[in-house]
Design an enzyme around this catalytic site. Structure first.
Site, PDB file in Angstrom:
ATOM      1  N   PRO A   1     -11.993 -41.911 -24.606  1.00  0.00           N
ATOM      2  CG  PRO A   1     -13.127 -40.890 -26.383  1.00  0.00           C
ATOM      3  CD  PRO A   1     -13.263 -41.233 -24.923  1.00  0.00           C
TER       4      PRO A   1
ATOM      5  NE  ARG B   1      -1.222 -81.142 -43.208  1.00  0.00           N
ATOM      6  CZ  ARG B   1      -1.457 -81.038 -44.499  1.00  0.00           C
ATOM      7  NH1 ARG B   1      -2.466 -81.672 -45.049  1.00  0.00           N
ATOM      8  NH2 ARG B   1      -0.694 -80.273 -45.257  1.00  0.00           N
TER       9      ARG B   1
ATOM     10  CD  GLU C   1     -12.435 -56.854 -16.577  1.00  0.00           C
ATOM     11  OE1 GLU C   1     -11.912 -56.997 -15.466  1.00  0.00           O
ATOM     12  OE2 GLU C   1     -13.597 -57.209 -16.830  1.00  0.00           O
TER      13      GLU C   1
ATOM     14  CB  ALA D   1      -9.222 -41.472 -19.592  1.00  0.00           C
ATOM     15  N   GLY D   2      -7.520 -44.384 -21.114  1.00  0.00           N
ATOM     16  CA  GLY D   2      -7.595 -45.843 -21.165  1.00  0.00           C
ATOM     17  C   GLY D   2      -6.870 -46.409 -19.959  1.00  0.00           C
TER      18      GLY D   2
HETATM   19  N1  CAA Z   1      -7.349 -51.573  -4.380  1.00  0.00           N
HETATM   20  C1  CAA Z   1      -7.602 -50.474  -3.628  1.00  0.00           C
HETATM   21  N2  CAA Z   1      -6.958 -49.283  -3.809  1.00  0.00           N
HETATM   22  C2  CAA Z   1      -6.028 -49.230  -4.801  1.00  0.00           C
HETATM   23  C3  CAA Z   1      -5.725 -50.336  -5.608  1.00  0.00           C
HETATM   24  C4  CAA Z   1      -6.416 -51.542  -5.363  1.00  0.00           C
HETATM   25  N3  CAA Z   1      -6.183 -52.631  -6.092  1.00  0.00           N
HETATM   26  N4  CAA Z   1      -4.782 -49.982  -6.497  1.00  0.00           N
HETATM   27  C5  CAA Z   1      -4.481 -48.686  -6.261  1.00  0.00           C
HETATM   28  N5  CAA Z   1      -5.247 -48.261  -5.225  1.00  0.00           N
HETATM   29  C6  CAA Z   1      -5.206 -46.920  -4.622  1.00  0.00           C
HETATM   30  C7  CAA Z   1      -3.834 -46.614  -4.071  1.00  0.00           C
HETATM   31  O1  CAA Z   1      -3.724 -47.057  -2.733  1.00  0.00           O
HETATM   32  C8  CAA Z   1      -3.798 -45.122  -4.164  1.00  0.00           C
HETATM   33  O2  CAA Z   1      -4.543 -44.579  -3.081  1.00  0.00           O
HETATM   34  P1  CAA Z   1      -4.302 -43.105  -2.476  1.00  0.00           P
HETATM   35  O3  CAA Z   1      -5.087 -42.162  -3.301  1.00  0.00           O
HETATM   36  O4  CAA Z   1      -4.852 -43.184  -1.091  1.00  0.00           O
HETATM   37  O5  CAA Z   1      -2.842 -42.839  -2.545  1.00  0.00           O
HETATM   38  C9  CAA Z   1      -4.579 -44.828  -5.431  1.00  0.00           C
HETATM   39  O6  CAA Z   1      -5.429 -45.962  -5.652  1.00  0.00           O
HETATM   40  C10 CAA Z   1      -3.701 -44.637  -6.646  1.00  0.00           C
HETATM   41  O7  CAA Z   1      -2.915 -45.789  -6.780  1.00  0.00           O
HETATM   42  P2  CAA Z   1      -1.637 -45.833  -7.695  1.00  0.00           P
HETATM   43  O8  CAA Z   1      -0.719 -44.722  -7.316  1.00  0.00           O
HETATM   44  O9  CAA Z   1      -1.076 -47.227  -7.675  1.00  0.00           O
HETATM   45  O10 CAA Z   1      -2.256 -45.488  -9.112  1.00  0.00           O
HETATM   46  P3  CAA Z   1      -1.515 -45.265 -10.472  1.00  0.00           P
HETATM   47  O11 CAA Z   1      -2.209 -44.136 -11.120  1.00  0.00           O
HETATM   48  O12 CAA Z   1      -0.041 -45.212 -10.341  1.00  0.00           O
HETATM   49  O13 CAA Z   1      -1.784 -46.628 -11.259  1.00  0.00           O
HETATM   50  C11 CAA Z   1      -3.144 -48.007 -12.634  1.00  0.00           C
HETATM   51  C12 CAA Z   1      -3.066 -47.044 -11.472  1.00  0.00           C
HETATM   52  C13 CAA Z   1      -2.648 -49.362 -12.192  1.00  0.00           C
HETATM   53  C14 CAA Z   1      -2.359 -47.577 -13.862  1.00  0.00           C
HETATM   54  C15 CAA Z   1      -4.639 -48.003 -12.915  1.00  0.00           C
HETATM   55  O14 CAA Z   1      -5.011 -46.744 -13.410  1.00  0.00           O
HETATM   56  C16 CAA Z   1      -5.103 -49.101 -13.835  1.00  0.00           C
HETATM   57  O15 CAA Z   1      -5.341 -50.233 -13.409  1.00  0.00           O
HETATM   58  N6  CAA Z   1      -5.291 -48.763 -15.121  1.00  0.00           N
HETATM   59  C17 CAA Z   1      -5.882 -49.670 -16.058  1.00  0.00           C
HETATM   60  C18 CAA Z   1      -7.359 -49.421 -16.119  1.00  0.00           C
HETATM   61  C19 CAA Z   1      -8.100 -50.570 -16.681  1.00  0.00           C
HETATM   62  O16 CAA Z   1      -7.902 -51.720 -16.308  1.00  0.00           O
HETATM   63  N7  CAA Z   1      -9.019 -50.265 -17.592  1.00  0.00           N
HETATM   64  C20 CAA Z   1      -9.849 -51.243 -18.166  1.00  0.00           C
HETATM   65  C21 CAA Z   1     -11.284 -50.785 -18.108  1.00  0.00           C
HETATM   66  S1  CAA Z   1     -12.469 -52.013 -17.881  1.00  0.00           S
HETATM   67  C22 CAA Z   1     -12.688 -52.673 -19.422  1.00  0.00           C
HETATM   68  O17 CAA Z   1     -11.775 -53.134 -20.014  1.00  0.00           O
HETATM   69  C23 CAA Z   1     -14.036 -52.581 -20.005  1.00  0.00           C
HETATM   70  C24 CAA Z   1     -14.731 -53.769 -20.433  1.00  0.00           C
HETATM   71  O18 CAA Z   1     -15.892 -53.639 -20.753  1.00  0.00           O
HETATM   72  C25 CAA Z   1     -14.173 -55.136 -20.480  1.00  0.00           C
END
Ligand code: CAA
Length: 410
Positions: A128, A267, A362, A130-131
């Site tokens: 809730p 149409r 996603e 953490a999206g």
């Molecule tokens: N592959 C590997 N490592 C990655 C990566 C990737 N693609 N992207 C980031 N990382 C790593 C980074 O290298 C970094 O590593 P370190 O800890 O070593 O520094 C770490 O992860 C953090 O990276 P960022 O600083 O870029 O992270 P951020 O917090 O600034 O941004 C974000 C992250 C892009 C916002 C991410 O949180 C995100 O994608 N959020 C969206 C989440 C999402 O898609 N949720 C959907 C859930 S699934 C769903 O929808 C359910 C369903 O049933 C359909």
């Protein structure tokens, strides 16, 4: 020269998926949407004919198909009904972290469950509070002897009400931000409760639930990858599933475009089919361009993975553009239908409702832009090898003695 010709196998697979979408999905899609019906029989048939779990390795009973093939299937599922398509494809999201980070035993048990019968698994990341901000999650996992104990609630979980097991992300170090999250495989038992089934705007045939873990105990070996490396595993998973989700958006857009193009030829207004009016003809032309362009981005994001290259940037380009295009194309399809487009008796209002989630799940379109901006501004190398490609090379050079898991979690 770049060759976009599909192999004979890929053509056959696309034909199989299209025929299934046409005969088994479309004919019930609008009814299932209205009643929000769970498509159990369709899940069973899709599993039977091999349209589910396509990325699971042959070693665990899957077909081990390439990512481009997965995208071809997902486009057809989206064309048939993206609600039912999401129900069929959610196993990939849950099983990818297991393929990437699970021990041999875990892979045999949990991937095996999906390939031995029409079982379902769910990916439990979102909470809730953490999206988009994954690291804000509150679910915890605490090590007690040889077990992990999980507590917390996950929301918007696709197939949550029907899943046999879950991939769950939880805090294992609450002060370490994204570096304090770990991933686990959790089988369904009495401590795992389904609290709420959502009543949704679109994709109403898919099940979206809140799942709560109440003192849920799992073996220590159900940890995926390394402790506190779950965030990266989640990001790597989304890199691998966003091409397929984007492909599903292409399928929705293609369906809306086809309906609108046909309708515009039938149409008649002001004495001619409305397709003869340039205002409408240009809308149809723009729809077609968006479908084609989105598909090319989808294919690129899948093909990079198939070539063993990191696809983070390409996957976000594809997801962002295909999702936004699906929204635009379906809104325009309703416009082409005029007042009829607003009526449930006609097909396009469902597509418009279904398209909306593509910009949300996603990773929202805004999160995709964030990833794109970071990838571009941080100048990451697009052709960096994936852990799977590195693991294959390591295995080859160790003459078969290398461990895929070591390389995947390195
Ligand atoms: N592959 C590997 N490592 C990655 C990566 C990737 N693609 N992207 C980031 N990382 C790593 C980074 O290298 C970094 O590593 P370190 O800890 O070593 O520094 C770490 O992860 C953090 O990276 P960022 O600083 O870029 O992270 P951020 O917090 O600034 O941004 C974000 C992250 C892009 C916002 C991410 O949180 C995100 O994608 N959020 C969206 C989440 C999402 O898609 N949720 C959907 C859930 S699934 C769903 O929808 C359910 C369903 O049933 C359909």
């Amino acid at each position: 020269m770049v060759d976009l010709t599909l192999t004979d196998e890929q053509e056959d697979l696309r034909e199989l998926a299209h025929s299934f979408a046409e005969k088994d999905i479309r004919k019930v899609a609008w009814e299932f949407d209205e009643d929000s019906t769970w498509p159990q029989e369709i899940v069973e048939k899709a599993w039977e004919i091999g349209l589910m779990n396509t990325h699971i390795d042959e070693a665990y009973g899957g077909p081990g198909l390439d990512y481009l093939s997965g995208c071809l299937i997902e486009e057809e599922m989206g064309w048939g009904c993206s609600g039912i398509g999401t129900s069929l494809m959610a196993n990939s999201l849950a099983s990818t972290p297991v393929s990437l980070g699970g021990s041999e035993e875990v892979k045999e048990e949990y991937l095996g469950m999906l390939t031995e019968g029409p079982a379902l698994a769910s990916f439990c990341l979102t909470e809730p509070d953490a999206g988009s901000d994954v690291s804000g999650m509150k679910t915890t996992a605490v090590k007690k002897g040889d077990k992990w104990v999980l507590n917390g609630s996950k929301c918007f979980i696709t197939n949550g009400g029907y899943a046999d097991w879950f991939t769950v992300y939880a805090k294992t170090d609450k002060d370490a931000g994204h570096r304090g999250i770990s991933a686990f495989v959790v089988p369904k038992d009495d401590t795992v409760t389904v609290d709420k089934k959502e009543d949704k705007l679109g994709q109403r045939a898919s099940n979206t639930a809140t799942i709560t873990f109440n003192e849920t105990e799992i073996p220590a070996g159900n940890l995926l990858g390394e402790e506190n490396h779950g965030f990266k595993l989640a990001m790597m998973t989304l890199d691998r599933t966003r091409p397929g989700v984007a492909a599903m958006a292409v399928g929705i857009a293609r369906a809306a475009f086809e309906y609108a193009a046909e309708y515009s030829k039938e149409r008649v207004q002001f004495g001619v089919p409305i397709a003869m009016h340039q205002a409408v003809a240009f809308m149809i032309a723009d729809m077609a361009t968006k479908v084609e362009a989105a598909r090319l981005l989808v294919w690129q994001s899948g093909i990079l993975l198939d070539q063993g290259k990191r696809n983070t940037l390409a996957a976000s380009h594809a997801k962002r553009f295909a999702a936004d295009s699906a929204m635009e194309v379906t809104v325009d399809a309703v416009q082409v239908y005029g007042g009829y487009g607003f009526i449930k008796e006609y097909p396009v209002e469902k597509l418009m409702r279904d398209a909306k989630i593509m910009q949300l799940y996603e990773g929202t379109s805004q999160i995709q832009r964030l990833v794109i901006a970071k990838e571009i501004l941080m100048g990451r190398q697009a052709d960096e090898e994936t852990p799977e490609a590195k693991a294959k090379k390591a295995e080859a050079s160790a003459n078969g003695s290398g461990s895929a898991k070591d390389a995947a979690t390195a």
